[in-house]
Design a protein around this motif. Structure first.
Motif, PDB file in Angstrom:
ATOM      1  N   THR A 160      40.686 -36.634  18.311  1.00  0.00           N
ATOM      2  CA  THR A 160      40.497 -35.373  19.026  1.00  0.00           C
ATOM      3  C   THR A 160      39.093 -34.822  18.820  1.00  0.00           C
ATOM      4  O   THR A 160      38.502 -34.944  17.762  1.00  0.00           O
ATOM      5  CB  THR A 160      41.493 -34.286  18.558  1.00  0.00           C
ATOM      6  OG1 THR A 160      41.387 -34.163  17.139  1.00  0.00           O
ATOM      7  CG2 THR A 160      42.901 -34.611  18.948  1.00  0.00           C
ATOM      8  N   ALA A 165      41.269 -30.071  19.557  1.00  0.00           N
ATOM      9  CA  ALA A 165      41.697 -29.513  18.272  1.00  0.00           C
ATOM     10  C   ALA A 165      42.046 -28.037  18.440  1.00  0.00           C
ATOM     11  O   ALA A 165      43.016 -27.540  17.868  1.00  0.00           O
ATOM     12  CB  ALA A 165      40.611 -29.709  17.233  1.00  0.00           C
ATOM     13  N   PHE A 196      44.185 -29.600  10.667  1.00  0.00           N
ATOM     14  CA  PHE A 196      45.240 -29.308  11.638  1.00  0.00           C
ATOM     15  C   PHE A 196      46.434 -28.597  10.987  1.00  0.00           C
ATOM     16  O   PHE A 196      46.768 -28.873   9.841  1.00  0.00           O
ATOM     17  CB  PHE A 196      45.715 -30.603  12.298  1.00  0.00           C
ATOM     18  CG  PHE A 196      44.628 -31.327  13.024  1.00  0.00           C
ATOM     19  CD1 PHE A 196      44.273 -30.954  14.309  1.00  0.00           C
ATOM     20  CD2 PHE A 196      43.931 -32.357  12.407  1.00  0.00           C
ATOM     21  CE1 PHE A 196      43.252 -31.608  14.972  1.00  0.00           C
ATOM     22  CE2 PHE A 196      42.905 -33.010  13.068  1.00  0.00           C
ATOM     23  CZ  PHE A 196      42.563 -32.634  14.363  1.00  0.00           C
TER      24      PHE A 196
END
Ligand code: C2E
Ligand code: CA
Ligand code: CA
Ligand code: CA
Length: 279
Positions: A160, A165, A196
């Motif tokens: 990503t 994100a 994350f």
């Protein structure tokens, strides 16, 4: 020898043409499948390993082809991803899963607290408006965000870029759970994972298989790492009691696999719900 080589080339070439033709056919059929509603979802129970209670289902797509019969996702999801068809298909999956959850809730009103896991492909994360669409769907179906869990593979997450994100974080803001699928296969650096808002790690089946040979070290590390970070762990592909016992011993809280049930159609999933609820 020269002519032999030529023949070889010709065979190779026609095989490639055949493969290309086959792909083209699948692509065309797939477009038709969306219109003709030939896609359907199967559901595999996710079990609380200590209590044996049903925690939820993972939705897995199938294609009921008019002549070829039931086709499994490994045969068409890669093509859907290459052609961009994964976007309408993936959106259909999310909608279908939410409506199904709503349906089950209506039938089992007594405080049914099920969640549903949906696989999200990298392409979908690249879509503008994805988060808004999911937000609208949750409002429309009155499903609390935390009942829906999106599974993103570890390797997809690692690819990503900033905008995606951000999208992952916006998904999280809707209350939706983020589950890292096939964990352990992507060689992620832990610092990258830390960016994350992860709720769940799903340990890849390859590690669960090795538990049978008493190779518990990696699973043990993943479980304790996850718990230190306040993350839940799901083990996928549990097929034997021995594997289950190992996982219980390691403190892994959730699992799915043929030992409990294969993925089943919605009618059978509904039956499973009745069985688990009456226990
Ligand atoms: P996945 O997300 O890792 O799903 C787990 C796969 O393992 C499923 O195969 C499931 O049927 C199978 N499985 C579950 N328990 C066991 C077990 O005990 N033993 C063994 N040998 N296998 C087990 P399935 O349904 O064929 O799906 C294959 C893959 O297709 C999924 O892997 C996922 O990557 C993809 N997929 C499925 N549905 C969707 C979807 O709606 N969207 C996207 N983007 N991908 C999907
Ligand atoms: Ca999955
Ligand atoms: Ca998986
Ligand atoms: Ca997989």
């Amino acid at each position: 020898a020269k002519t032999e080589g030529k023949d070889c080339y010709a065979v190779f070439n026609s095989n490639m043409q055949l493969a290309a033709l086959n792909r083209l056919q699948i692509e065309n059929d797939l477009r038709e499948a969306i219109k003709q509603e030939q896609l359907c979802l199967y559901y595999q129970p996710i079990i609380e390993l200590m209590s044996g209670h049903l925690s939820g289902f993972e939705a897995l797509i199938r294609w009921q082809h008019p002549t070829k019969g039931l086709i499994y996702p490994d045969e068409f999801i890669p093509i859907a991803e290459e052609t961009g068809l994964i976007n309408p298909i993936g959106w259909w999956v999310i909608q279908q899963a939410c409506y199904q959850l709503k349906c089950w809730e209506k039938e089992h009103p007594k405080g049914l607290k099920l969640s549903i896991n949906v696989n999200l492909s990298a392409q979908q994360l690249k879509q503008k408006g994805l988060v808004e669409k999911i937000g609208d769907l949750l409002t429309e179906t009155k499903i609390e965000g935390n009942r829906l869990k999106l599974e993103i593979t570890e390797s997809c997450l690692l690819e990503t870029v900033t905008i995606e994100a951000q999208r992952v974080n916006q998904i999280k803001e809707l209350g939706i759970g983020l589950c890292i699928d096939d964990f352990g296969t992507g060689y992620s650096s832990l610092s990258r994972l830390y960016e994350f808002p992860i709720d769940t790690l799903k340990i890849d089946r390859s590690f669960i298989r090795r538990l049978e040979f008493s190779q518990t070290a990696i699973v043990q590390i993943i479980v304790s790492l996850a718990h230190t970070l306040g993350i839940n762990v799901v083990a996928e592909g549990i097929e034997t009691l021995e594997q289950l016992n190992h996982l219980q011993g390691l403190g892994c809280e959730l699992g799915q696999g043929y030992l409990f049930s294969k993925p089943v159609d919605s009618a059978k999933a509904n039956q499973l719900l009745h069985n688990y609820n009456s226990e």
